[in-house]
Design an enzyme around this catalytic site. Structure first.
Site, PDB file in Angstrom:
ATOM      1  N   SER A 137       0.878  -1.179   0.000  1.00 54.74           N
ATOM      2  CA  SER A 137       0.000   0.000   0.000  1.00 54.74           C
ATOM      3  C   SER A 137       0.906   1.216   0.000  1.00 54.74           C
ATOM      4  O   SER A 137       2.057   1.128   0.459  1.00 54.74           O
ATOM      5  CB  SER A 137      -0.852   0.003   1.269  1.00 54.74           C
ATOM      6  OG  SER A 137      -1.501   1.255   1.404  1.00 54.74           O
ATOM      7  N   TYR A 150      -2.661  -0.710  10.945  1.00 55.82           N
ATOM      8  CA  TYR A 150      -2.631  -1.107   9.525  1.00 55.82           C
ATOM      9  C   TYR A 150      -1.310  -0.650   8.896  1.00 55.82           C
ATOM     10  O   TYR A 150      -0.641  -1.432   8.204  1.00 55.82           O
ATOM     11  CB  TYR A 150      -3.818  -0.486   8.787  1.00 55.82           C
ATOM     12  CG  TYR A 150      -3.843  -0.821   7.311  1.00 55.82           C
ATOM     13  CD1 TYR A 150      -4.051  -2.124   6.865  1.00 55.82           C
ATOM     14  CD2 TYR A 150      -3.675   0.185   6.343  1.00 55.82           C
ATOM     15  CE1 TYR A 150      -4.079  -2.426   5.507  1.00 55.82           C
ATOM     16  CE2 TYR A 150      -3.706  -0.115   4.988  1.00 55.82           C
ATOM     17  CZ  TYR A 150      -3.905  -1.420   4.575  1.00 55.82           C
ATOM     18  OH  TYR A 150      -3.925  -1.721   3.226  1.00 55.82           O
TER      19      TYR A 150
HETATM   20  P1  NAP Z   1     -10.970  -6.648  -0.366  1.00 56.83           P
HETATM   21  O1  NAP Z   1     -11.870  -6.310  -1.501  1.00 56.83           O
HETATM   22  O2  NAP Z   1     -11.510  -6.590   1.012  1.00 56.83           O
HETATM   23  O3  NAP Z   1     -10.320  -8.099  -0.632  1.00 56.83           O
HETATM   24  C1  NAP Z   1      -9.482  -8.678   0.333  1.00 56.83           C
HETATM   25  C2  NAP Z   1      -9.175 -10.095  -0.082  1.00 56.83           C
HETATM   26  O4  NAP Z   1      -8.294 -10.672   0.912  1.00 56.83           O
HETATM   27  C3  NAP Z   1     -10.403 -10.974  -0.167  1.00 56.83           C
HETATM   28  O5  NAP Z   1     -10.335 -11.802  -1.288  1.00 56.83           O
HETATM   29  C4  NAP Z   1     -10.338 -11.792   1.102  1.00 56.83           C
HETATM   30  O6  NAP Z   1     -10.928 -13.054   0.912  1.00 56.83           O
HETATM   31  C5  NAP Z   1      -8.836 -11.936   1.270  1.00 56.83           C
HETATM   32  N1  NAP Z   1      -8.475 -12.313   2.648  1.00 56.83           N
HETATM   33  C6  NAP Z   1      -8.682 -11.600   3.784  1.00 56.83           C
HETATM   34  N2  NAP Z   1      -8.266 -12.317   4.856  1.00 56.83           N
HETATM   35  C7  NAP Z   1      -7.812 -13.503   4.375  1.00 56.83           C
HETATM   36  C8  NAP Z   1      -7.271 -14.662   4.975  1.00 56.83           C
HETATM   37  N3  NAP Z   1      -7.111 -14.751   6.311  1.00 56.83           N
HETATM   38  N4  NAP Z   1      -6.923 -15.703   4.178  1.00 56.83           N
HETATM   39  C9  NAP Z   1      -7.099 -15.632   2.835  1.00 56.83           C
HETATM   40  N5  NAP Z   1      -7.575 -14.546   2.209  1.00 56.83           N
HETATM   41  C10 NAP Z   1      -7.934 -13.499   2.971  1.00 56.83           C
HETATM   42  O7  NAP Z   1      -9.695  -5.677  -0.341  1.00 56.83           O
HETATM   43  P2  NAP Z   1      -8.669  -5.193  -1.481  1.00 56.83           P
HETATM   44  O8  NAP Z   1      -8.700  -3.710  -1.481  1.00 56.83           O
HETATM   45  O9  NAP Z   1      -8.870  -5.928  -2.730  1.00 56.83           O
HETATM   46  O10 NAP Z   1      -7.293  -5.615  -0.771  1.00 56.83           O
HETATM   47  C11 NAP Z   1      -6.292  -6.356  -1.429  1.00 56.83           C
HETATM   48  C12 NAP Z   1      -4.932  -5.847  -0.973  1.00 56.83           C
HETATM   49  O11 NAP Z   1      -4.751  -4.503  -1.416  1.00 56.83           O
HETATM   50  C13 NAP Z   1      -4.735  -5.823   0.543  1.00 56.83           C
HETATM   51  O12 NAP Z   1      -3.443  -6.308   0.856  1.00 56.83           O
HETATM   52  C14 NAP Z   1      -4.829  -4.345   0.878  1.00 56.83           C
HETATM   53  O13 NAP Z   1      -4.083  -4.038   2.034  1.00 56.83           O
HETATM   54  C15 NAP Z   1      -4.234  -3.723  -0.364  1.00 56.83           C
HETATM   55  N6  NAP Z   1      -4.583  -2.330  -0.615  1.00 56.83           N
HETATM   56  C16 NAP Z   1      -5.884  -1.942  -0.718  1.00 56.83           C
HETATM   57  C17 NAP Z   1      -6.164  -0.602  -0.964  1.00 56.83           C
HETATM   58  C18 NAP Z   1      -7.571  -0.093  -1.092  1.00 56.83           C
HETATM   59  O14 NAP Z   1      -7.768   1.155  -1.077  1.00 56.83           O
HETATM   60  N7  NAP Z   1      -8.573  -0.957  -1.257  1.00 56.83           N
HETATM   61  C19 NAP Z   1      -5.120   0.329  -1.099  1.00 56.83           C
HETATM   62  C20 NAP Z   1      -3.815  -0.107  -0.998  1.00 56.83           C
HETATM   63  C21 NAP Z   1      -3.562  -1.434  -0.751  1.00 56.83           C
HETATM   64  P3  NAP Z   1     -11.756 -13.879   2.008  1.00 56.83           P
HETATM   65  O15 NAP Z   1     -12.429 -12.903   2.904  1.00 56.83           O
HETATM   66  O16 NAP Z   1     -12.688 -14.669   1.136  1.00 56.83           O
HETATM   67  O17 NAP Z   1     -10.762 -14.738   2.705  1.00 56.83           O
END
Ligand code: NAP
Length: 235
Positions: A137, A150
């Site tokens: 991130s 976080y």
């Molecule tokens: P999201 O839509 O909430 O998706 C998160 C994913 O992680 C889901 O597929 C979830 O699947 C999986 N996950 C969570 N806990 C898990 C576990 N214990 N075991 C296996 N899978 C798990 O969020 P996203 O924004 O796509 O996030 C993806 C990445 O991008 C993260 O690392 C986040 O920190 C990073 N990121 C996000 C943003 C943003 O603004 N959204 C910005 C910068 C970085 P299940 O719940 O089905 O397990």
């Protein structure tokens, strides 16, 4: 350009958001995609579109992670790409974070990355190839109010990947880190697709395109780091 056809890619956090977009895009490039998350129903729906494997697993559980790696190698014979994307976050004043929230964020964001890299680094090193892409991130590079836990987990994930890059590079293995700004996903119980976030956030496919760009770099090129933001977000 490095052709992704028939490359075997494990993508964590693939049930929704960025990871789902990465799984779909890599499958469209001809990769054999292994989609990993805890939500089996969402993975079942996804696997119809990727024609790959879906393995339900908790990335913070050592047995689950070992099983994903073993199953993938049993099925496809090798792994070429690991995308460490699974992540969770919540945002509070430091004193309002329960100790459990610390554990949850560090377990998924840091330990999950650690476990997949731990089980796959020897495989990649022995084959003198392999590419690990970590989705951290932009807050792995800056601090902000309500982001103590976080942010600390993302700094830790970034440090892990940076050190690993130095360990595996002499063995012909690449480690790339992507630092996205705001992305319109389900993160922290958000609902994507509102008229507001469409203007202020990246789309998951924007990050997936960055993953593809990194993976398609020629064999002699490694893109160590890539940061991307929506044009409206000041860095
Ligand atoms: P999201 O839509 O909430 O998706 C998160 C994913 O992680 C889901 O597929 C979830 O699947 C999986 N996950 C969570 N806990 C898990 C576990 N214990 N075991 C296996 N899978 C798990 O969020 P996203 O924004 O796509 O996030 C993806 C990445 O991008 C993260 O690392 C986040 O920190 C990073 N990121 C996000 C943003 C943003 O603004 N959204 C910005 C910068 C970085 P299940 O719940 O089905 O397990």
């Amino acid at each position: 350009m490095n052709d992704l056809t028939d490359k075997v890619a494990i993508v964590t956090g693939a049930s929704r958001g960025i990871g789902r977009a990465v799984s779909l895009l890599l499958a469209m490039q001809g990769a054999k995609v292994v989609s990993v998350a805890r939500s089996a129903d969402e993975l079942d729906e996804l696997v119809h579109k990727t024609n790959g494997l879906a393995i339900p697993a908790d990335v913070s559980d050592e047995t689950d992670v070992q099983n994903v790696v073993d199953e993938t190698i049993r099925h496809y014979g090798q792994v070429d790409i690991l995308v460490c994307n699974a992540g969770v976050g919540s945002f509070n004043l430091l004193e309002n974070n329960a100790a459990d929230e610390w554990d949850r964020m560090f377990d998924v964001n840091v330990k999950g990355t650690f476990l997949f890299c731990k089980f796959l680094a020897p495989h990649f090193k022995s084959r003198k190839s392999g590419h690990i892409v970590g989705i951290t991130s932009d807050v792995a590079r800056r601090t902000f109010e309500h982001g103590t836990v976080y942010g600390a987990s993302k700094f830790a994930q970034d440090a892990l990947l940076g050190s690993l890059r130095k360990e595996v590079r002499p063995h012909g293995v690449k480690v790339s880190t992507i630092y996205p700004g705001l992305v319109d996903t389900y993160f922290n119980e958000s609902k994507p697709g509102s008229p507001d976030t469409e203007k202020t956030h990246l789309k998951p496919v924007d990050v997936a395109q960055a993953v593809r760009y990194i993976l398609e770099a020629p064999a002699h090129v490694v893109i160590d780091e890539l940061m991307l933001h929506p044009l409206t977000q000041e860095w």
